[in-house]
Write an enzyme that holds these catalytic residues in place. Structure first.
Site, PDB file in Angstrom:
ATOM      1  N   HIS A  12      -9.363   1.436   4.315  1.00  0.00           N
ATOM      2  CA  HIS A  12      -8.784   1.670   5.700  1.00  0.00           C
ATOM      3  C   HIS A  12      -8.255   2.084   6.700  1.00  0.00           C
ATOM      4  CE1 HIS A  12      -4.356   2.724   6.171  1.00  0.00           C
ATOM      5  NE2 HIS A  12      -4.024   1.741   6.589  1.00  0.00           N
ATOM      6  N   GLU A  61      -6.598   4.721   7.732  1.00  0.00           N
ATOM      7  CA  GLU A  61      -6.307   6.530   7.813  1.00  0.00           C
ATOM      8  C   GLU A  61      -8.361   7.004   7.204  1.00  0.00           C
ATOM      9  OE1 GLU A  61      -3.398   5.505   5.704  1.00  0.00           O
ATOM     10  OE2 GLU A  61      -2.423   4.858   7.089  1.00  0.00           O
ATOM     11  N   GLU A 101      -5.862  -4.815  10.860  1.00  0.00           N
ATOM     12  CA  GLU A 101      -4.583  -3.912  10.850  1.00  0.00           C
ATOM     13  C   GLU A 101      -4.495  -3.051  12.135  1.00  0.00           C
ATOM     14  OE1 GLU A 101      -2.741  -2.517   6.987  1.00  0.00           O
ATOM     15  OE2 GLU A 101      -3.993  -1.726   7.237  1.00  0.00           O
ATOM     16  N   GLY A 129       2.486  -0.710   4.558  1.00  0.00           N
ATOM     17  CA  GLY A 129       2.630   0.411   3.783  1.00  0.00           C
ATOM     18  C   GLY A 129       3.837   0.408   4.114  1.00  0.00           C
ATOM     19  N   GLY A 131       2.279   2.026  10.774  1.00  0.00           N
ATOM     20  CA  GLY A 131       3.082   2.865  10.990  1.00  0.00           C
ATOM     21  C   GLY A 131       3.687   3.452  12.372  1.00  0.00           C
ATOM     22  N   LYS A 171      -0.063   4.732  -0.115  1.00  0.00           N
ATOM     23  CA  LYS A 171      -0.383   5.739   0.218  1.00  0.00           C
ATOM     24  C   LYS A 171      -0.550   6.958  -1.369  1.00  0.00           C
ATOM     25  CE  LYS A 171      -0.375   3.188   4.828  1.00  0.00           C
ATOM     26  NZ  LYS A 171      -0.038   3.098   6.715  1.00  0.00           N
ATOM     27  N   SER A 203       2.901  -1.734  10.259  1.00  0.00           N
ATOM     28  CA  SER A 203       4.788  -2.122  10.430  1.00  0.00           C
ATOM     29  C   SER A 203       5.180  -3.623  10.021  1.00  0.00           C
ATOM     30  CB  SER A 203       4.728  -1.991  11.786  1.00  0.00           C
ATOM     31  OG  SER A 203       4.610  -1.079  12.036  1.00  0.00           O
ATOM     32  N   ASN A 263       0.648  -1.122   0.223  1.00  0.00           N
ATOM     33  CA  ASN A 263      -0.041   0.019   0.157  1.00  0.00           C
ATOM     34  C   ASN A 263       0.876   0.911   0.226  1.00  0.00           C
ATOM     35  OD1 ASN A 263      -2.112   1.912   0.460  1.00  0.00           O
ATOM     36  ND2 ASN A 263      -1.997   1.165   2.747  1.00  0.00           N
TER      37      ASN A 263
HETATM   38  P1  PGA Z   1       2.817   0.311   7.908  1.00  0.00           P
HETATM   39  O1  PGA Z   1       1.087   0.335   7.253  1.00  0.00           O
HETATM   40  O2  PGA Z   1       3.184  -1.000   7.204  1.00  0.00           O
HETATM   41  O3  PGA Z   1       3.189   1.422   7.202  1.00  0.00           O
HETATM   42  O4  PGA Z   1       2.487   0.237   9.165  1.00  0.00           O
HETATM   43  C1  PGA Z   1      -0.095  -0.216   7.085  1.00  0.00           C
HETATM   44  C2  PGA Z   1      -1.525  -0.168   6.274  1.00  0.00           C
HETATM   45  O5  PGA Z   1      -1.844   1.311   7.297  1.00  0.00           O
HETATM   46  O6  PGA Z   1      -1.572  -0.587   5.679  1.00  0.00           O
END
Ligand code: PGA
Length: 251
Positions: free
Chosen positions: A95, A97, A167, A234, A173, A11, A213, A9
């Site tokens: 997601h 976000e 998630e 991500g 993140g 983003k 992560s 992803n």
């Molecule tokens: P991350 O994000 O691997 O940076 O923690 C995962 C995601 O939001 O899909």
């Protein structure tokens, strides 16, 4: 059995030139990989260029969002039909976000999931609890509610065409991954709910990805768990080397 799946992803990162560079490096690094669905999800504006760059490779295309109507006066939105047209096979929906910054509710996510299926896309539906919810011991119930509402009205003949991504919001993140045990107990819970809704044989074919992560250092222990079928990645997907290591389950 369930085919493992690793999704990058990206983003809101990468210009078109950067997207092409990243996927061009990646396709060399993973060209020998078989039996894993490898998906990248660039921004909308880079989809066409990435679709061209991955033609005749083992990398597939996903988008990061879609609107639920097919077409019409919805300024700024992109429909699932349009994503299919540009070459996407998958779309990430719900997601955290989008839930946080764009106030997407379970009902909105459900409409998007249904429209993605109608358009012939595979939705990757994200669910997961916040830190506060986990600390109040509400992780299981939050995930259950998000799951049931998000897949409402998906019939058993379509259920195998969805992918669930667990998630935990506190792991996204932050560098703080759920332990494989924490992830597995939620994945097991998700599969149990899916079994109740669709029966064991369908539930056993639905892929449940972990996200939050994920890095080369933790992918193999996550993948060793029976109900973890892949990862939604991500930050580490923005580097071709790290993402390739994750795809190969190696450090
Ligand atoms: P991350 O994000 O691997 O940076 O923690 C995962 C995601 O939001 O899909």
């Amino acid at each position: 059995m369930r085919k493992p799946m690793i999704v990058g992803n990206w983003k809101m990162n990468n210009t078109i030139a950067e997207s092409i560079r990243l996927v061009t490096e990646l396709k060399e690094l993973v060209s020998e990989v078989e039996d894993i669905d490898i998906v990248v999800a660039p921004s909308f504006v880079a989809l066409t260029s990435v679709a061209i760059a991955i033609q005749d490779t083992n990398i597939q295309l996903g988008a990061q969002n879609a609107f639920w109507e097919e077409s019409g006066p919805y300024t700024g939105e992109v429909s699932a039909v349009m994503l299919k047209d540009v070459g996407c096979q998958y779309v990430i929906l719900g997601h955290s976000e989008r839930r946080q910054y764009f106030k997407e509710t379970d009902e909105i996510v459900n409409k998007k999931v249904l429209s993605a299926i109608d358009a012939g896309l595979i939705p990757i539906m994200c669910i997961g609890e916040t830190l506060e919810e986990r600390e109040k011991n509400r992780a299981f119930s939050v995930v259950e509610t998000q799951l049931k509402r998000g897949i409402q009205d998906i019939h058993s003949d379509q259920a195998e065409n969805i992918v669930i991504a667990y998630e935990p919001v506190w792991a996204i993140g932050t560098g703080r991954t759920a332990t494989p045990e924490q992830a597995e107990e939620i994945h097991f819970h998700i599969r149990k709910i899916l079994s109740k809704l669709y029966g064991n044989s369908i539930a056993n074919n639905i892929r449940i990805l972990y996200g939050g992560s994920v890095k080369p250092e933790n992918i193999s222990e996550l993948m060793a768990k029976p109900n973890i079928d892949g990862a939604l990645v991500g930050g580490a997907s923005l580097d071709s080397q790290s993402f390739a290591h994750i795809v190969k389950f190696e450090q």
